[in-house]
Design a protein around this motif. Structure first.
Motif: not given
Lengths: 276, 290
Positions: B197-201
């Protein structure tokens, strides 16, 4: 969104009305309502509409905000208007008559007066009190106005403290509701479609976290107050104590003059027959 | 690398037309690359929380477009719920959204809303719990009886169970102890590695981002000001400081050393990197494991 509710919301500003003593404003609100319900002739109503219309630009609250606050009351306004229009019996011939419905001249004027009254009531009290007085000032004002009652052992301070806590937490809880709603929407919750029962069920995921956090906040607040040695109202002084000024006297005088005007117009116009 | 999410000239204004009107985003354009972890860093009030709520359609941009796989997410406003299943958003302090009677039921809430069948829900709940390290023995417990760190992980598992292609986390480790932080970030990395998945934190901890992010985006005053690999970002120490942010402690140490006249590299942001660099300078060569 929930945040957009305007009725009863404080709008910070620097107008004369914002700077009045909250006690004055509370008393003026009562006086305003009394005047509004005393008015019995067209000219008296015109006088009140003028006063209310003048208060809006003075307060610096935009017409848009006021129009928005009247929107939820649209139903009540239309409802009372129809009731008055159809069910007031007049003396002369009906203006319009079909089937069992008769519309009299008196009905029309009553309906118009009722609408004016409701709109003025909401606008006037909003502009004088709720839009221009911060909740803190408001509870301070109520507490001091009721202070004499503590002589007969009424817990005035406790009452005011409870009220300011409640007011203080309205925005917090609204924000919290917004957040929880967003969080559940992110998990696919749907609050706007489906049957009534489905929608009622959809509220559970909001209510439970909201209750949990309200209790947690209440607990934290109690601890924080005790840490700062809160022990009730006795011997407590204030950082911002309230003072009446010349401004308060002047505005009160204007309101009293308007009240006197309404009373005079009531008597005078009835004499020449253009009252109701 | 393909862009998974693109933001085109997006502005967002809160409470437009009232005295409380504030512009949270000013004409922002940026993109998030597919299949990696992007760290979104910014000071309080820089607009990062607003930005993440635009990504899954909880907020609608005042102007501009949000593209997911090249398609405007607001193309069909009635189908916005589908976007919310594809872009999973973990809010700040997600443990406050727990409400079910049992841990299992709470994790299952999202998949149930998608309308999956029982077996699939069961599979997803178990898998998500495994990612976050919640033992199946806890499934029948009330989520309110867990510890703070466990509650946080159960709430995150509730989003994992949606199996989103894009996972957005707003301050996932805020207020946790170091062990809790590691547990949360390990869960996110485990999810990312397994599903791609593409993850944005979103975070304001430079140390955490240095450790876990593949790319970093810096926001300040409703705008994106810097974007790139961590090593490029941390070179701009002055810009970061001027917007009220900081570089990782270890980077600051390396900069001090170089100020003192040591000929070392300063684009180092992990303790391991610093160790190797110092050993290199001492003439002992790279990867020494003692």
């Amino acid at each position: 969104m929930i945040k957009d509710i305007t009725i009863g919301q404080y709008f910070p500003g620097e107008s004369v009305l914002h700077h009045l003593d909250p006690r004055t404003k509370l008393l003026l609100t009562v006086l305003y309502i009394v005047i509004l319900f005393m008015a019995k002739s067209m000219l008296a109503f015109i006088l009140i509409v003028l006063l209310t219309a003048a208060l809006i630009p003075i307060s610096g609250i935009s017409f848009k905000v006021i129009a928005k606050s009247l929107k939820p009351l649209l139903f009540i306004i239309i409802f009372t208007m129809t009731l008055n229009l159809f069910f007031t019996k007049g003396e002369g011939e009906p203006l319009l008559s079909f089937w069992i419905i008769n519309i009299y001249k008196e009905g029309v004027s009553f309906a118009i007066y009722m609408i004016v009254r409701i709109i003025c009531l909401i606008t006037g009290t909003g502009v004088i009190l709720t839009y221009t007085t911060s909740p803190i000032q408001l509870t301070d004002g109520i507490e001091q106005l009721l202070a004499p009652l503590s002589k007969i052992k009424l817990p005035v301070h406790e009452f005011a403290m409870m009220m300011s806590c409640a007011l203080r937490f309205i925005p917090t809880l609204v924000e919290e509701t917004d957040k929880i709603m967003s969080a559940q929407k992110a998990r696919g919750a749907d609050f706007t479609s489906g049957s009534l029962i489905r929608r009622a069920k959809a509220i559970i995921p909001i209510l439970i976290p909201l209750f949990v956090s309200a209790f947690r906040r209440a607990d934290e607040l109690a601890v924080a107050m005790e840490c700062r040695c809160y022990h009730g109202g006795e011997g407590r002084t204030r950082m911002n104590s309230l003072h009446f000024s010349a401004r308060d006297l002047l505005v009160t005088l204007v309101f009293v003059l308007f009240g006197a005007g309404v009373v005079l117009l009531n008597i005078f116009t009835r004499g020449i027959g253009i009252g109701i | 690398m393909r862009n998974k999410i693109e933001i085109e000239n997006v502005s967002y204004i809160y409470s437009q037309g009232t005295p409380f009107c504030t512009e949270a985003l000013k004409d922002v354009s940026c993109s998030f690359k597919e299949g990696i972890i992007t760290g979104l860093i910014g000071h309080t009030g820089s607009g990062k929380s607003t930005l993440v709520q635009l990504l899954n359609g909880l907020l609608k941009p005042t102007s501009g477009r949000v593209l997911l796989d090249g398609k405007d997410i607001w193309e069909n406003p009635k189908k916005i719920n589908e976007i919310r299943f594809r872009v999973g958003l973990v809010f700040q302090y997600p443990e406050y959204q727990l409400f079910e009677e049992s841990v299992y039921a709470d994790i299952a809430y999202g998949p149930k809303n998608i309308g999956l069948d029982k077996d699939e829900i069961d599979k997803r709940v178990r898998q998500s719990a495994q990612f976050v390290g919640i033992d199946e023995g806890l499934f029948e417990k009330s989520p309110f009886d867990l510890s703070g760190g466990q509650m946080r992980r159960v709430a995150i598992a509730g989003i994992f169970a949606l199996m989103p292609e894009v996972l957005v986390l707003d301050e996932p480790a805020a207020g946790l102890d170091p062990m809790g932080r590691d547990a949360v970030f390990n869960a996110v990395t485990a999810y990312q590695r397994t599903t791609g998945a593409t993850v944005i934190i979103v975070s304001h901890s430079m140390e955490d981002m240095a450790k876990y992010a593949d790319r970093i985006m810096v926001m300040s005053n409703a705008k994106v000001v810097l974007e790139g690999e961590p090593s490029e970002i941390y070179k701009n120490a002055k810009t970061l400081c001027s917007i009220g942010l900081d570089v990782p402690q270890i980077t600051r140490l390396m900069m001090k050393l170089s100020d003192m006249g040591v000929p070392n590299r300063t684009d180092i942001f992990t303790v391991e990197g610093a160790r190797d660099e110092i050993l290199r300078l001492l003439g002992k060569g790279g990867n020494v494991n003692d």
